[in-house]
Design an enzyme around this catalytic site. Structure first.
Site, PDB file in Angstrom:
ATOM      1  N   TYR A  32       0.828  -1.203   0.000  1.00 28.27           N
ATOM      2  CA  TYR A  32       0.000   0.000   0.000  1.00 28.27           C
ATOM      3  C   TYR A  32       0.858   1.247   0.000  1.00 28.27           C
ATOM      4  O   TYR A  32       2.082   1.173   0.187  1.00 28.27           O
ATOM      5  CB  TYR A  32      -0.944  -0.005   1.215  1.00 28.27           C
ATOM      6  N   ARG A  51       8.316   4.065  -4.611  1.00 29.06           N
ATOM      7  CA  ARG A  51       8.345   3.125  -3.473  1.00 29.06           C
ATOM      8  C   ARG A  51       7.313   2.008  -3.672  1.00 29.06           C
ATOM      9  O   ARG A  51       7.561   0.859  -3.305  1.00 29.06           O
ATOM     10  CB  ARG A  51       8.109   3.867  -2.156  1.00 29.06           C
ATOM     11  N   ARG A  99      -7.354 -20.915  -0.816  1.00 26.04           N
ATOM     12  CA  ARG A  99      -6.542 -20.602   0.375  1.00 26.04           C
ATOM     13  C   ARG A  99      -5.325 -21.529   0.410  1.00 26.04           C
ATOM     14  O   ARG A  99      -5.373 -22.646   0.926  1.00 26.04           O
ATOM     15  CB  ARG A  99      -7.390 -20.723   1.638  1.00 26.04           C
ATOM     16  N   HIS A 101      -0.848 -21.050   0.536  1.00 25.46           N
ATOM     17  CA  HIS A 101       0.244 -20.076   0.630  1.00 25.46           C
ATOM     18  C   HIS A 101       0.844 -19.774  -0.738  1.00 25.46           C
ATOM     19  O   HIS A 101       1.262 -18.660  -1.019  1.00 25.46           O
ATOM     20  CB  HIS A 101       1.353 -20.598   1.554  1.00 25.46           C
ATOM     21  N   LYS A 146       6.398  -1.702   1.929  1.00 28.14           N
ATOM     22  CA  LYS A 146       5.207  -1.140   2.563  1.00 28.14           C
ATOM     23  C   LYS A 146       4.083  -2.157   2.378  1.00 28.14           C
ATOM     24  O   LYS A 146       3.199  -1.997   1.526  1.00 28.14           O
ATOM     25  CB  LYS A 146       4.866   0.230   1.964  1.00 28.14           C
ATOM     26  N   GLU A 178      13.047   2.953  13.524  1.00 25.57           N
ATOM     27  CA  GLU A 178      12.048   3.939  13.107  1.00 25.57           C
ATOM     28  C   GLU A 178      10.901   3.857  14.091  1.00 25.57           C
ATOM     29  O   GLU A 178      11.025   3.197  15.137  1.00 25.57           O
ATOM     30  CB  GLU A 178      11.592   3.657  11.668  1.00 25.57           C
ATOM     31  N   LEU A 202      11.468   1.423   6.650  1.00 24.80           N
ATOM     32  CA  LEU A 202      10.779   1.883   5.446  1.00 24.80           C
ATOM     33  C   LEU A 202      11.484   3.137   4.929  1.00 24.80           C
ATOM     34  O   LEU A 202      11.767   4.041   5.718  1.00 24.80           O
ATOM     35  CB  LEU A 202       9.319   2.214   5.776  1.00 24.80           C
TER      36      LEU A 202
HETATM   37  N1  PDD Z   1       3.146   5.185   7.469  1.00 27.05           N
HETATM   38  N2  PDD Z   1       7.930   3.948   8.732  1.00 27.05           N
HETATM   39  C1  PDD Z   1       6.778   3.269   8.846  1.00 27.05           C
HETATM   40  C2  PDD Z   1       6.810   1.921   9.474  1.00 27.05           C
HETATM   41  C3  PDD Z   1       5.584   3.830   8.364  1.00 27.05           C
HETATM   42  O1  PDD Z   1       4.439   3.138   8.458  1.00 27.05           O
HETATM   43  C4  PDD Z   1       5.602   5.131   7.797  1.00 27.05           C
HETATM   44  C5  PDD Z   1       4.366   5.810   7.267  1.00 27.05           C
HETATM   45  C6  PDD Z   1       6.838   5.809   7.710  1.00 27.05           C
HETATM   46  C7  PDD Z   1       6.958   7.189   7.099  1.00 27.05           C
HETATM   47  O2  PDD Z   1       6.863   7.111   5.695  1.00 27.05           O
HETATM   48  P1  PDD Z   1       6.337   8.355   4.841  1.00 27.05           P
HETATM   49  O3  PDD Z   1       7.127   9.545   5.247  1.00 27.05           O
HETATM   50  O4  PDD Z   1       6.631   7.954   3.440  1.00 27.05           O
HETATM   51  O5  PDD Z   1       4.883   8.504   5.147  1.00 27.05           O
HETATM   52  C8  PDD Z   1       7.981   5.189   8.175  1.00 27.05           C
HETATM   53  C9  PDD Z   1       1.952   5.593   6.791  1.00 27.05           C
HETATM   54  C10 PDD Z   1       1.645   7.039   6.839  1.00 27.05           C
HETATM   55  C11 PDD Z   1       0.792   4.706   7.244  1.00 27.05           C
HETATM   56  O6  PDD Z   1       1.036   3.513   7.338  1.00 27.05           O
HETATM   57  O7  PDD Z   1      -0.323   5.198   7.479  1.00 27.05           O
END
Ligand code: PDD
Length: 286
Positions: A32, A51, A99, A101, A146, A178, A202
């Site tokens: 996503y 990304r 279903r 894997h 992501k 992070e 990320l």
């Molecule tokens: N999340 N690290 C993680 C684990 C994140 O989920 C996010 C952002 C970031 C920051 O990434 P960016 O600056 O590209 O938004 C770092 C989004 C906003 C979410 O999951 O809602």
């Protein structure tokens, strides 16, 4: 009424439904993005789509759309939405299948977009900063993707809510990674420190914007591993994300960060971030 996009159609949120055999539902087998749009202008769309491609490559799913098509779909969501500031949430899963894997021989990906209300951080939070806790990072080793399989992030984020805090800052083997849903910066001896991109974090779009600002403003900065001890006696700690922008963490695990107030480097970076955001809103940057 909220209008969403699902597999080729814009329709009311209430009418959007998918198969219970969707691999996004059964396995969290999807990726996503959240793309901020300010005053109906997308912010760093190209970075988010780059990304997205990295995430799709990482889960071995072909991108169902070109960048131009994604931009048009996002525009379609914004055009049908009553808010001027909106986070465009987009998700692609490997679609429905038995279903198992194992990937289906022929994947029919599910493509879904919806608007999320986006509001700039409230003034008191910007003024006073937020509290955060730390936790051991127990996520997998592909945090650079992501992925929608966010159970570890969800549990870690909930820990901060249960503690009355705004974020959980993650540590792995004594190193800062992070936040559960944000990137983290620290300031020591006036130098902005950012943990380097790797498979364990990320690659944040806001993180990249903050580093661009540091370069443009000539602010001392270094991209290097940050030890837990350096986090704990930092002068400043910030969290950044597309939805939170840049926020100061002024309490960490119940202890004040620096003097317990948002610091001078934070204020400079936030001002530059706001100025940049306004150039995007005026259509002078993307
Ligand atoms: N999340 N690290 C993680 C684990 C994140 O989920 C996010 C952002 C970031 C920051 O990434 P960016 O600056 O590209 O938004 C770092 C989004 C906003 C979410 O999951 O809602």
């Amino acid at each position: 009424m909220t209008t969403v996009y699902l597999n080729g159609q814009y329709l009311p949120l209430e009418q959007a439904s998918i198969s219970v055999l969707d691999r996004g539902f059964l396995f969290g087998d999807g990726v996503y993005e959240v793309i901020p749009v300010y005053d109906r202008r997308p912010f760093r769309m190209a970075d988010h789509l780059r990304r997205l491609q990295h995430s799709l490559d990482g889960i071995r799913l072909a991108n169902p759309h070109s960048a131009a098509e994604w931009a048009a779909l996002a525009e379609g969501i914004v055009a049908r939405c009553e808010w001027n500031d909106v986070g465009v949430y987009l998700q692609i899963t490997r679609g429905p299948g038995p279903r198992d894997h194992v990937f289906p021989a022929q994947a029919h990906p599910t493509v879904f977009l919806m608007p999320l209300q986006l509001s700039a951080p409230a003034a008191p939070l910007v003024e006073h900063g937020v509290a955060a806790i730390t936790a051991q990072d127990n996520r997998w080793l592909r945090c650079d993707l992501k992925a929608t399989s966010l159970l570890a992030n969800v549990l870690l984020r909930q820990q901060s809510v249960d503690a009355g805090c705004a974020e959980t800052v993650l540590l792995r083997d004594g190193w800062l990674m992070e936040g559960s849903a944000s990137s983290v910066f620290v300031v020591r001896d006036g130098v902005i420190l950012a943990p380097p991109e790797s498979n364990l974090i990320l690659p944040g779009v806001t993180y990249e914007v903050v580093l661009e600002i540091a370069r443009a403003e000539g602010l001392p900065h270094a991209v290097r591993p940050v030890a837990e001890a350096e986090l704990r006696d930092a002068e400043e700690v910030w969290i950044t994300s597309s939805t939170k922008e840049v926020m100061a963490v002024t309490t960490l695990d119940g202890q004040p960060v620096g003097d317990g107030r948002p610091g001078p480097v934070f204020r400079r970076v936030l001002a530059a971030y706001q100025a940049y955001k306004h150039t995007v809103m005026r259509g002078q940057a993307a």
